[in-house]
Design a protein around this motif. Structure first.
Motif, PDB file in Angstrom:
ATOM      1  N   ASN A 212       4.395  34.145  -8.578  1.00  0.00           N
ATOM      2  CA  ASN A 212       4.583  34.044  -6.955  1.00  0.00           C
ATOM      3  C   ASN A 212       3.067  34.143  -6.517  1.00  0.00           C
ATOM      4  OD1 ASN A 212       7.861  35.542  -6.574  1.00  0.00           O
ATOM      5  ND2 ASN A 212       7.063  33.373  -7.262  1.00  0.00           N
ATOM      6  N   ASN A 213       2.240  34.608  -7.033  1.00  0.00           N
ATOM      7  CA  ASN A 213       0.835  34.800  -6.337  1.00  0.00           C
ATOM      8  C   ASN A 213       0.588  33.349  -6.133  1.00  0.00           C
ATOM      9  OD1 ASN A 213       0.870  37.569  -8.355  1.00  0.00           O
ATOM     10  ND2 ASN A 213      -0.620  37.774  -6.470  1.00  0.00           N
ATOM     11  N   PRO A 214      -0.100  33.190  -4.981  1.00  0.00           N
ATOM     12  CA  PRO A 214      -0.875  31.660  -4.711  1.00  0.00           C
ATOM     13  C   PRO A 214      -1.796  31.378  -5.979  1.00  0.00           C
ATOM     14  CG  PRO A 214      -0.861  33.216  -2.789  1.00  0.00           C
ATOM     15  CD  PRO A 214      -0.460  34.102  -3.944  1.00  0.00           C
ATOM     16  N   ASP A 215      -1.847  30.024  -5.969  1.00  0.00           N
ATOM     17  CA  ASP A 215      -2.636  29.343  -7.059  1.00  0.00           C
ATOM     18  C   ASP A 215      -4.065  29.769  -6.786  1.00  0.00           C
ATOM     19  OD1 ASP A 215      -0.485  28.578  -8.527  1.00  0.00           O
ATOM     20  OD2 ASP A 215      -0.746  26.445  -8.117  1.00  0.00           O
ATOM     21  N   GLU A 216      -4.243  29.521  -5.515  1.00  0.00           N
ATOM     22  CA  GLU A 216      -5.727  29.730  -4.945  1.00  0.00           C
ATOM     23  C   GLU A 216      -6.352  31.072  -5.363  1.00  0.00           C
ATOM     24  OE1 GLU A 216      -3.377  30.073  -1.200  1.00  0.00           O
ATOM     25  OE2 GLU A 216      -3.314  28.799  -3.051  1.00  0.00           O
ATOM     26  N   GLU A 217      -5.354  32.110  -5.331  1.00  0.00           N
ATOM     27  CA  GLU A 217      -5.765  33.534  -5.567  1.00  0.00           C
ATOM     28  C   GLU A 217      -5.966  33.564  -7.252  1.00  0.00           C
ATOM     29  OE1 GLU A 217      -3.911  36.418  -2.298  1.00  0.00           O
ATOM     30  OE2 GLU A 217      -3.249  36.524  -4.292  1.00  0.00           O
ATOM     31  N   ILE A 218      -4.832  32.939  -8.036  1.00  0.00           N
ATOM     32  CA  ILE A 218      -5.119  33.089  -9.473  1.00  0.00           C
ATOM     33  C   ILE A 218      -6.359  32.166  -9.906  1.00  0.00           C
ATOM     34  CG2 ILE A 218      -3.987  32.518 -11.523  1.00  0.00           C
ATOM     35  CD1 ILE A 218      -2.567  34.689 -10.239  1.00  0.00           C
ATOM     36  N   ALA A 219      -6.588  31.311  -9.271  1.00  0.00           N
ATOM     37  CA  ALA A 219      -7.879  30.525  -9.837  1.00  0.00           C
ATOM     38  C   ALA A 219      -9.258  31.310  -9.322  1.00  0.00           C
ATOM     39  CB  ALA A 219      -7.804  29.358  -8.875  1.00  0.00           C
ATOM     40  N   LYS A 220      -9.179  32.067  -8.202  1.00  0.00           N
ATOM     41  CA  LYS A 220     -10.230  32.891  -7.856  1.00  0.00           C
ATOM     42  C   LYS A 220     -10.500  33.994  -9.023  1.00  0.00           C
ATOM     43  CE  LYS A 220     -13.711  33.830  -4.902  1.00  0.00           C
ATOM     44  NZ  LYS A 220     -14.837  32.958  -4.954  1.00  0.00           N
ATOM     45  N   SER A 221      -9.328  34.521  -9.546  1.00  0.00           N
ATOM     46  CA  SER A 221      -9.373  35.634 -10.262  1.00  0.00           C
ATOM     47  C   SER A 221     -10.172  34.997 -11.574  1.00  0.00           C
ATOM     48  CB  SER A 221      -8.064  36.111 -10.644  1.00  0.00           C
ATOM     49  OG  SER A 221      -7.291  35.460 -11.271  1.00  0.00           O
ATOM     50  N   VAL A 222      -9.760  34.074 -11.815  1.00  0.00           N
ATOM     51  CA  VAL A 222     -10.433  33.451 -13.117  1.00  0.00           C
ATOM     52  C   VAL A 222     -11.973  33.286 -12.966  1.00  0.00           C
ATOM     53  CG1 VAL A 222     -10.729  31.436 -14.714  1.00  0.00           C
ATOM     54  CG2 VAL A 222      -8.368  32.227 -14.003  1.00  0.00           C
ATOM     55  N   GLU A 223     -12.191  32.894 -11.683  1.00  0.00           N
ATOM     56  CA  GLU A 223     -13.715  32.307 -11.392  1.00  0.00           C
ATOM     57  C   GLU A 223     -14.454  33.905 -11.483  1.00  0.00           C
ATOM     58  OE1 GLU A 223     -14.431  30.875  -7.755  1.00  0.00           O
ATOM     59  OE2 GLU A 223     -13.023  29.003  -8.287  1.00  0.00           O
ATOM     60  N   LEU A 224     -13.755  34.805 -11.057  1.00  0.00           N
ATOM     61  CA  LEU A 224     -14.380  36.191 -10.846  1.00  0.00           C
ATOM     62  C   LEU A 224     -14.577  37.172 -12.262  1.00  0.00           C
ATOM     63  CD1 LEU A 224     -13.007  37.216  -7.432  1.00  0.00           C
ATOM     64  CD2 LEU A 224     -15.295  36.508  -7.935  1.00  0.00           C
ATOM     65  N   GLY A 225     -13.619  36.433 -13.333  1.00  0.00           N
ATOM     66  CA  GLY A 225     -13.973  37.312 -14.300  1.00  0.00           C
ATOM     67  C   GLY A 225     -12.542  37.493 -15.200  1.00  0.00           C
ATOM     68  N   ILE A 226     -11.432  37.136 -14.778  1.00  0.00           N
ATOM     69  CA  ILE A 226     -10.179  37.308 -15.545  1.00  0.00           C
ATOM     70  C   ILE A 226     -10.140  36.294 -16.848  1.00  0.00           C
ATOM     71  CG2 ILE A 226      -7.570  36.982 -15.660  1.00  0.00           C
ATOM     72  CD1 ILE A 226      -8.494  39.595 -14.274  1.00  0.00           C
ATOM     73  N   SER A 227      -9.841  36.855 -18.051  1.00  0.00           N
ATOM     74  CA  SER A 227     -10.106  36.094 -19.128  1.00  0.00           C
ATOM     75  C   SER A 227      -8.856  35.948 -19.769  1.00  0.00           C
ATOM     76  CB  SER A 227     -10.914  36.872 -20.203  1.00  0.00           C
ATOM     77  OG  SER A 227     -12.289  36.815 -19.874  1.00  0.00           O
ATOM     78  N   LYS A 228      -7.566  36.417 -19.397  1.00  0.00           N
ATOM     79  CA  LYS A 228      -6.230  35.975 -19.962  1.00  0.00           C
ATOM     80  C   LYS A 228      -5.339  36.631 -18.949  1.00  0.00           C
ATOM     81  CE  LYS A 228      -2.934  38.495 -23.493  1.00  0.00           C
ATOM     82  NZ  LYS A 228      -2.634  39.632 -22.544  1.00  0.00           N
ATOM     83  N   ILE A 229      -4.248  35.711 -18.639  1.00  0.00           N
ATOM     84  CA  ILE A 229      -3.184  35.775 -17.833  1.00  0.00           C
ATOM     85  C   ILE A 229      -1.688  35.544 -18.621  1.00  0.00           C
ATOM     86  CG2 ILE A 229      -2.245  34.921 -15.766  1.00  0.00           C
ATOM     87  CD1 ILE A 229      -4.842  34.052 -14.725  1.00  0.00           C
TER      88      ILE A 229
END
Length: 289
Positions: A212-229
């Motif tokens: 339910n989190n917006p895709d743009e927020e998830i994509a940004k979290s990956v850009e900022l350093g999230i390595s596993k979701i």
């Protein structure tokens, strides 16, 4: 190809993408995610919660191991939200290559002590360890559970926790919840906290509860350093929505699993493909060879 969680996530961190960790709690869901990952040449982690394992029985891991050993896609078998030392040891004995010990609900020092013990045991046999600091919210409809109150991960505490425990990856709390959010709740990730954590923590970071989190927020979290979701609710909802449609069509003669489930698998696969592209893990398989 079966690998450890550390091998999996170190590559993702270095190459700036996030590995999908699918809670595929049935043979049908396992088929869906493997087909999706093979199609997109994406690594993934097969995540299994202790409650799912109890339902599926230990023999299910033999099926998972077989599939891992007969695919070119890199896979790690991950215990999701292990609550006790006994659950962790049992998972290691079954062949899991990655385990999570979740003592985030305990006081900081107790969390450190339990996590250190798990690391000592797991690392001795080449198994990777994920732990959690802060609390992930609970939407109230998943096996993963969570807390009614989200406590954000403190960056300085995260730095200390990683240094004292020697974990391989850290699940952080930045405003997500397990399961689907109620209609009156609008999720919002604290990406500012994520940015601060990446400045002081040098191991792969994990995001739980991204439904339910917006895709743009998830994509940004990956850009900022999230390595596993972690992905659980989304693939299961796709599967069960199609299942309801099939069973509610009025044909009482439909009973065979090989008739009922193929279209359900297709829907779960479709959702898996969407997540793979969102996390930018597509075409990353060759990085592991």
């Amino acid at each position: 190809m079966l690998i450890s969680g550390k091998e999996m996530l170190d590559v993702a961190k270095k190459s700036h993408f996030a590995v999908p960790a699918f809670n595929a709690g049935s043979g049908q869901l396992l088929t869906a995610v493997i087909e999706a990952c093979e199609e997109e040449k994406s690594p993934f982690m097969m995540a299994i919660h202790p409650d799912e394992l109890a339902f599926l029985r230990d023999s299910f891991i033999s099926q998972v191991l077989y599939e891992c050993q007969h695919t070119k896609v890199p896979v790690a078998i991950h215990l999701d939200h292990g609550a006790t030392l006994e659950q962790v040891i049992h998972a290691i004995q079954l062949g899991f290559t990655s385990v999570m010990i979740d003592s985030s609900h305990l006081p900081f020092e107790e969390n450190v002590a339990i996590t250190k013990k798990v690391v000592e045991i797991a690392h001795a046999v080449g198994v990777s360890v994920e732990a959690e600091l802060g609390t992930i919210g609970d939407a109230g409809n998943t096996v993963e559970g969570g807390s009614n109150e989200i406590i954000y991960t403190d960056p300085e505490k995260a730095k200390e926790f990683v240094k004292r425990t020697n974990i391989d990856s850290l699940a952080i709390a930045i405003g997500t919840a397990h399961g689907l959010y109620p209609k009156d709740m609008t999720p919002e990730l604290r990406l500012d906290i994520l940015e601060e954590i990446t400045k002081v923590v040098d191991i792969p970071l994990v995001l739980h509860g991204g439904s339910n989190n917006p895709d743009e927020e998830i994509a940004k979290s990956v850009e900022l350093g999230i390595s596993k979701i972690n992905i659980s609710s989304d693939i299961k909802i796709s599967f069960t929505n199609k299942l309801r449609e099939i069973l509610d069509n009025g044909n009482l003669e439909i009973r065979e699993p090989n008739v009922i489930f193929p279209d359900c698998i297709k829907e779960a696969k479709k959702t898996s493909l969407e997540k793979i592209k969102l996390f930018k893990s597509d075409n990353k398989m060759d990085l592991y060879y």
